[in-house]
Motif scaffolding. Structure first.
Motif, PDB file in Angstrom:
ATOM      1  N   LEU A   1      58.487  73.556  30.502  1.00 51.10           N
ATOM      2  CA  LEU A   1      58.470  72.189  31.018  1.00 51.10           C
ATOM      3  C   LEU A   1      58.580  71.179  29.886  1.00 51.10           C
ATOM      4  O   LEU A   1      58.167  71.435  28.749  1.00 51.10           O
ATOM      5  CB  LEU A   1      57.189  71.950  31.817  1.00 51.10           C
ATOM      6  CG  LEU A   1      56.999  72.834  33.058  1.00 51.10           C
ATOM      7  CD1 LEU A   1      55.656  72.552  33.717  1.00 51.10           C
ATOM      8  CD2 LEU A   1      58.136  72.617  34.057  1.00 51.10           C
ATOM      9  N   SER A   2      59.132  70.009  30.198  1.00 50.85           N
ATOM     10  CA  SER A   2      59.339  68.962  29.207  1.00 50.85           C
ATOM     11  C   SER A   2      58.019  68.321  28.797  1.00 50.85           C
ATOM     12  O   SER A   2      57.085  68.189  29.601  1.00 50.85           O
ATOM     13  CB  SER A   2      60.274  67.887  29.772  1.00 50.85           C
ATOM     14  OG  SER A   2      60.409  66.809  28.864  1.00 50.85           O
ATOM     15  N   THR A   3      57.949  67.934  27.547  1.00 48.88           N
ATOM     16  CA  THR A   3      56.784  67.198  27.050  1.00 48.88           C
ATOM     17  C   THR A   3      57.104  65.720  26.850  1.00 48.88           C
ATOM     18  O   THR A   3      56.291  64.976  26.301  1.00 48.88           O
ATOM     19  CB  THR A   3      56.311  67.802  25.710  1.00 48.88           C
ATOM     20  OG1 THR A   3      57.397  67.757  24.760  1.00 48.88           O
ATOM     21  CG2 THR A   3      55.859  69.244  25.891  1.00 48.88           C
ATOM     22  N   ARG A   4      58.280  65.292  27.283  1.00 49.23           N
ATOM     23  CA  ARG A   4      58.675  63.892  27.134  1.00 49.23           C
ATOM     24  C   ARG A   4      57.904  63.010  28.122  1.00 49.23           C
ATOM     25  O   ARG A   4      57.456  63.463  29.177  1.00 49.23           O
ATOM     26  CB  ARG A   4      60.181  63.723  27.378  1.00 49.23           C
ATOM     27  CG  ARG A   4      61.044  64.384  26.313  1.00 49.23           C
ATOM     28  CD  ARG A   4      62.511  64.248  26.665  1.00 49.23           C
ATOM     29  NE  ARG A   4      63.381  64.874  25.684  1.00 49.23           N
ATOM     30  CZ  ARG A   4      63.935  64.243  24.660  1.00 49.23           C
ATOM     31  NH1 ARG A   4      63.724  62.942  24.506  1.00 49.23           N
ATOM     32  NH2 ARG A   4      64.709  64.883  23.816  1.00 49.23           N
ATOM     33  N   MET A   5      57.807  61.722  27.775  1.00 48.57           N
ATOM     34  CA  MET A   5      57.144  60.753  28.658  1.00 48.57           C
ATOM     35  C   MET A   5      57.973  60.567  29.933  1.00 48.57           C
ATOM     36  O   MET A   5      59.207  60.607  29.892  1.00 48.57           O
ATOM     37  CB  MET A   5      57.000  59.410  27.950  1.00 48.57           C
ATOM     38  CG  MET A   5      56.009  59.438  26.798  1.00 48.57           C
ATOM     39  SD  MET A   5      54.323  59.680  27.378  1.00 48.57           S
ATOM     40  CE  MET A   5      54.057  58.135  28.264  1.00 48.57           C
ATOM     41  N   PRO A   6      57.315  60.348  31.065  1.00 47.08           N
ATOM     42  CA  PRO A   6      58.057  60.118  32.309  1.00 47.08           C
ATOM     43  C   PRO A   6      58.921  58.861  32.226  1.00 47.08           C
ATOM     44  O   PRO A   6      58.599  57.909  31.509  1.00 47.08           O
ATOM     45  CB  PRO A   6      56.949  59.952  33.356  1.00 47.08           C
ATOM     46  CG  PRO A   6      55.746  60.594  32.762  1.00 47.08           C
ATOM     47  CD  PRO A   6      55.858  60.382  31.281  1.00 47.08           C
TER      48      PRO A   6
END
Length: 558
Positions: A204-209
């Motif tokens: 899963l991505s760890t980027r900000m929504p």
């Protein structure tokens, strides 16, 4: 015992000596073999190291599939609209499949839309060790396939995009492909401007929504009202938008039929065209909002200036008349509230083609527009801007634009003339950067009063849009739809441009119904005052409270 009769203690017998010598020789051979074997391995390793060869390539039966992890998408209040989930994908190893015909036949009972011929062809190649069967299936489907007990079928987990709100805001969100790459809408914007991460597993991505300007509550109300309006007026389609006048934020945008973001194929089907951004239309009399704003701002008229609209306008072999002739001169205010085509045409002619065209260009009505959702359909301009075009464009024919582009232009008029740049992302820090005003504050205030009067006046075309306590204003538009051989008055685009509260406009709404039909309630009428205007009233009554707009009269609003 020795020959002389004495005991021989501690001396081995000859047979024991021979056995020991034989065992010693065997051990020497074994140790020698092991030594030379290890020596050969060591020599090979040294040779590989000295040769600086690339990393050893392993023959694997499963190719590494590259997918992409994506950041979540949330609405302006942080409510989830799109996210990645771990989903099982099905693949087959042709070398292990025992009976390919049986495998395909049984798979079709669980996956009826599978391409059986193509799968049979792929499985017949025994040199292949990996064939995709279906990527990103539900756990229920995966379990049913597992229960078939077919040798050669296996599963691996990948990322699959999920949309918890279903069809809500589907056109805005857009779609992704099987590798989780964005294809349309905000999903494509993420690939182009925000970023995704290549992965070889379900990471899963760890980027900000990505936080949108949309409000789920307002979006639901808009889509719900459009659905009801389509059924009530038997319309062929509809579209709508709610826009923040001060920031340009799109709080809701919808088009029917709605698109399911989980089905990318719909994005390429013209049936599911986003009418708000991807289509251009001649919008009819709502365009008089810009025509009269131009006349007021250029000093060509004032709200109380009288115009003689009793005589139709002749344009070549065409005659321009009013839908409801007043049979008397009208003030500019009445030209707006009565929606006089003749009056709007006369004001545009007074300005002249060059000045009228320059005014519309200043508001971005003649140039392509782009938002985070993607490019907006370019305006369709007349081949030659002469007298005829000047007259027809003044009341919304002869120039086709995307509804979002028109809504943004009228929002600029109501925003004290400050340009409004529509965005689908939440803006922080209040109003947009200061820009040169497109019209004066006086013109902006005059237009707000005209729009409010059009709803409150007994003979105003927009009186059905009123919502007690919320100071609604607006303008109706009923445009004949083009067809074979010209325009048809039996099929129209019915629209209502709304705004509230008109003492300081904060929000613009734009509701469009395509080919609505008259009902007993509308006395057989299909024009905007009987269809799009009441839809706007119901919409504003639902969203005003959500947007924090307090009614001036609580008792009346209830």
């Amino acid at each position: 015992m020795a020959a002389d009769g004495t005991l021989a203690i501690g001396r081995p017998a000859p047979d024991d000596v021979r056995k020991r010598r034989t065992r010693s020789a065997t051990e020497t051979v074994v140790y020698g073999f092991l030594f030379f074997a290890f020596a050969e391995v060591a020599i090979h390793l040294l040779t590989l190291a000295a040769g600086h060869q690339a990393a050893v390539t392993l023959a694997v039966s499963e190719p590494v599939a590259t997918s992409f992890s994506r950041p979540d998408i949330v609405d302006r209040n942080g409510r989830l609209l799109a996210t990645d989930l771990e989903a099982p994908s099905i693949y087959a190893d042709p070398g292990v499949v025992l009976d390919r015909d049986e495998l395909v036949e049984k798979l079709a009972t669980v996956l009826p839309d599978i391409d059986q011929k193509e799968l049979l062809r792929a499985l017949s190649d025994r040199s292949r060790r990996f064939v995709w069967v279906r990527r990103g299936v539900s756990p229920k489907i995966a379990q049913r396939v597992h229960d078939l007990g077919l040798p050669g079928l296996s599963f691996r987990y990948e990322l699959k995009r999920a949309y918890p709100a279903g069809l809500l805001a589907g056109h805005v969100l857009g779609t992704v492909n099987v590798d989780n790459r964005g294809l349309t809408g905000i999903e494509k914007y993420i690939d182009d401007s925000v970023g995704t991460d290549p992965v070889h597993a379900a990471s899963l991505s760890t980027r900000m929504p990505v936080r949108l300007s949309l409000d789920i509550g307002v979006q639901h109300a808009l889509e719900d009202e459009l659905d009801d309006a389509e059924q009530k007026y038997r319309a062929a389609g509809s579209a709508g938008i709610v826009l923040n006048v001060k920031t340009g934020e799109v709080l809701a945008s919808a088009s029917t039929p709605r698109i399911n973001p989980a089905w990318p194929s719909q994005a390429h089907d013209d049936k599911y065209l986003d009418k708000m951004t991807a289509g251009t239309y001649e919008l009819g009399s709502v365009f008089k909002t810009l025509t009269i704003a131009m006349a007021l701002d250029e000093g060509l008229a004032k709200p109380d200036t009288i115009i003689d609209v009793r005589k139709p306008l002749e344009v070549g072999r065409f005659t321009v008349t009013d839908f409801h002739p007043a049979n008397r001169p009208l003030s500019v205010t009445e030209v707006f509230t009565h929606s006089s085509n003749i009056g709007a045409g006369m004001l545009a002619l007074q300005a002249g083609p060059d000045k009228f065209e320059a005014f519309l260009r200043k508001f971005g009505m003649l140039s392509p527009l782009k938002t985070e959702e993607g490019p907006v359909a370019a305006p369709q301009l007349p081949p030659k801007w002469g007298k005829a075009s000047t007259i027809t464009i003044s009341y919304g024919h002869g120039l086709a634009v995307a509804p979002l582009q028109f809504a943004a232009a009228t929002a600029s008029v109501l925003n004290d003339g400050k340009p409004v740049h529509p965005t689908f992302l939440k803006r922080y820090g209040g109003d947009q950067a200061a820009e040169k005003s497109l019209v004066t504050r006086t013109t902006s205030r005059d237009m707000a009063r005209l729009m409010r009067l059009n709803v409150t006046a007994p003979d105003g075309t927009g009186k059905e849009a009123d919502v007690p306590g919320y100071r609604v204003g607006g303008k109706t538009g009923t445009a004949d739809m083009p067809g074979r051989g010209g325009y048809s008055s039996k099929s129209v685009i019915s629209s209502f441009l709304g705004a509230f509260p008109m003492d300081d406009p904060q929000y613009v709404t734009f509701v469009i119904l395509f080919d609505p039909k008259g009902t007993a309630e509308t006395k057989g009428q299909h024009t905007a005052g009987y269809t799009a205007a009441p839809v706007t009233s119901r919409l504003i009554s639902r969203i005003a409270g959500q947007l924090g707009v307090a009614p001036t009269d609580v008792a009346a609003s209830q």
